[in-house]
Motif scaffolding. Sequence first.
Motif, mmCIF file in Angstrom:
data_model
loop_
_atom_site.group_PDB
_atom_site.id
_atom_site.type_symbol
_atom_site.label_atom_id
_atom_site.label_comp_id
_atom_site.label_asym_id
_atom_site.label_seq_id
_atom_site.Cartn_x
_atom_site.Cartn_y
_atom_site.Cartn_z
ATOM 1 N N PHE A 257 0.884 -1.110 -0.214
ATOM 2 C CA PHE A 257 0.028 -0.084 0.050
ATOM 3 C C PHE A 257 0.789 1.402 -0.118
ATOM 4 N N TYR A 258 2.339 1.149 0.021
ATOM 5 C CA TYR A 258 3.007 2.521 0.230
ATOM 6 C C TYR A 258 2.545 3.047 -1.192
ATOM 7 N N ILE A 267 3.874 -5.310 -3.769
ATOM 8 C CA ILE A 267 3.284 -6.518 -3.599
ATOM 9 C C ILE A 267 1.887 -6.345 -3.912
ATOM 10 N N GLU A 268 1.435 -7.203 -4.836
ATOM 11 C CA GLU A 268 0.002 -7.426 -5.368
ATOM 12 C C GLU A 268 -0.721 -8.697 -5.285
ATOM 13 N N ARG A 269 0.193 -9.555 -4.880
ATOM 14 C CA ARG A 269 -0.633 -10.907 -4.496
ATOM 15 C C ARG A 269 0.230 -11.682 -3.455
ATOM 16 N N GLU A 363 -3.448 -9.677 -13.713
ATOM 17 C CA GLU A 363 -3.311 -8.505 -14.292
ATOM 18 C C GLU A 363 -2.882 -7.460 -13.433
ATOM 19 N N GLU A 364 -1.827 -6.577 -13.744
ATOM 20 C CA GLU A 364 -1.337 -5.445 -12.891
ATOM 21 C C GLU A 364 -2.385 -4.538 -12.506
ATOM 22 N N SER A 365 -2.542 -4.252 -11.115
ATOM 23 C CA SER A 365 -3.386 -3.525 -10.524
ATOM 24 C C SER A 365 -2.819 -1.901 -10.339
ATOM 25 N N PHE A 366 -1.789 -1.894 -9.906
ATOM 26 C CA PHE A 366 -0.912 -0.725 -9.619
ATOM 27 C C PHE A 366 -1.765 0.387 -8.737
ATOM 28 N N GLY A 367 -2.341 -0.279 -7.568
ATOM 29 C CA GLY A 367 -3.093 0.493 -7.115
ATOM 30 C C GLY A 367 -3.233 -0.272 -5.576
ATOM 31 N N PRO A 368 -4.078 0.326 -4.649
ATOM 32 C CA PRO A 368 -4.177 -0.112 -3.154
ATOM 33 C C PRO A 368 -5.235 -1.512 -2.980
#
Length: 462
Positions: A257-258, A267-269, A363-368
């Motif tokens: 979340f930073y 970190i996304e998963r 798929e890349e989220s690039f978010g919180p």
Amino acid sequence: MSETIKLISPVDGSIYAERPALDEAAVSRVVTTARTAQASWAAVPLEDRIACCLKALDALKAMNDEVVTELAWQMGRPVRYGGELGGTIERTTYCANIAAEALADIERTDKPGFKRYLKRVPLGIVMVIAPWNYPFMTAINTIMPALMAGNVIILKHAAQTLLVGERLAKAFEAAGLPKGVFQNIVLTHGGTEKLLGSGLIDHVNFTGSVAGGRAIEKALAGTFATLGLELGGKDPAYVRADADLDYAVGNLVDGAFYNSGQCCCGIERVYVHESLYDRFVDGFVDLTSQYKLGNPLDEATTLGPMAQARFAAWVREQTEEALRKGAKAHIDVSSFEANKEGTPYLAPQVLTNVDHQMSVMREESFGPVVGIMKVKDDAEALQLMNDSPYGLTASLWTEDVDAAAGIADQIETGTVFMNRCDYLDPALVWTGVKDTGKGAALSEIGFHNLTRPKSFHFRVEH
């Protein structure tokens, strides 16, 4: 009349800055100036080139207080976290310390009667197309070693962080860099593609989306320019049964979340061994709930807005799709007053009951937002970590170094961490595999990618 590039602030939707894009004639002058400057810059002794870069770093240090506020307005990072000075100092200083060794001639002395050696020579004009999420550090990764190696730089920064390019230009001007060695330009996408296709650029470094990377490769086709691409990731973490649970939770929440999750190596998963799973999820949710979403100019804010409303809309769409397919949301977003549909202000979310049929895990989220899955052993975790079109970083959380090394060897990624995440070590190469891109930055390999080898084969006895 030239097109204007507008920087829309995520803080309040206002136009924070706007600049005219260069027309074709102006771009031609930039390239001519760069080409003229490059030969004389390459002739400057290495120690003097390094000294110029360190003076520019000192100038950036002096600007830091202003930069922190500008970054909040431009891309939403809370002022409480400061700017990017620490990483900029670390990477520039490390480059300066290893430049002589990384660029040193390699002599071959095994053949009497000959003088033979390999030299690393600059590529020429290096174009850096920089992203907005870490706008100083991502640019510095290429700019500093490229300049130290004798190249000249043309920087085209993301529209979202227009002022960063101007800050860097001021820093190099204050350092006394000769005219044309560093130039910051503002271009449209069309103007950028035309410049890339001109054959006048020797190397391009781009950090951004997969689609953007493909567009750049297409624009460069037939020019034979070298290319470095870092195109994001879907970075996994695996928490083994022997992990320090509290330590893993604290670091992985921050890693997710930073910067509102807008980190290439964020970190996304997360895959958690079944013996720790319930406690891990409880701890992760509890810590995530403590974030304060709000105006990044407020010192109390720990989670700022995403850089653009459309980025937040994509994360909301991914989350909603996952929920429709059976995922469970653990965060009550209504408890975050600033969270509002249609805006860049997006509450953090933790999802369980997820699988790889869901976009949020593929798929890349690039978010919180982060998805957490239960696994029974290392083999299952490894299979899931590799089940991705991306490969930038992966992190392992364990007290068993040997086990981590064995797993790490099998992960399809550019970097593997143990008991840390979301960090670039300037002593180690920064690279990716699969759709994350190609090329490399940092370490001595970064210098090698910004130079070309040249052989000298002299018969001295005949």
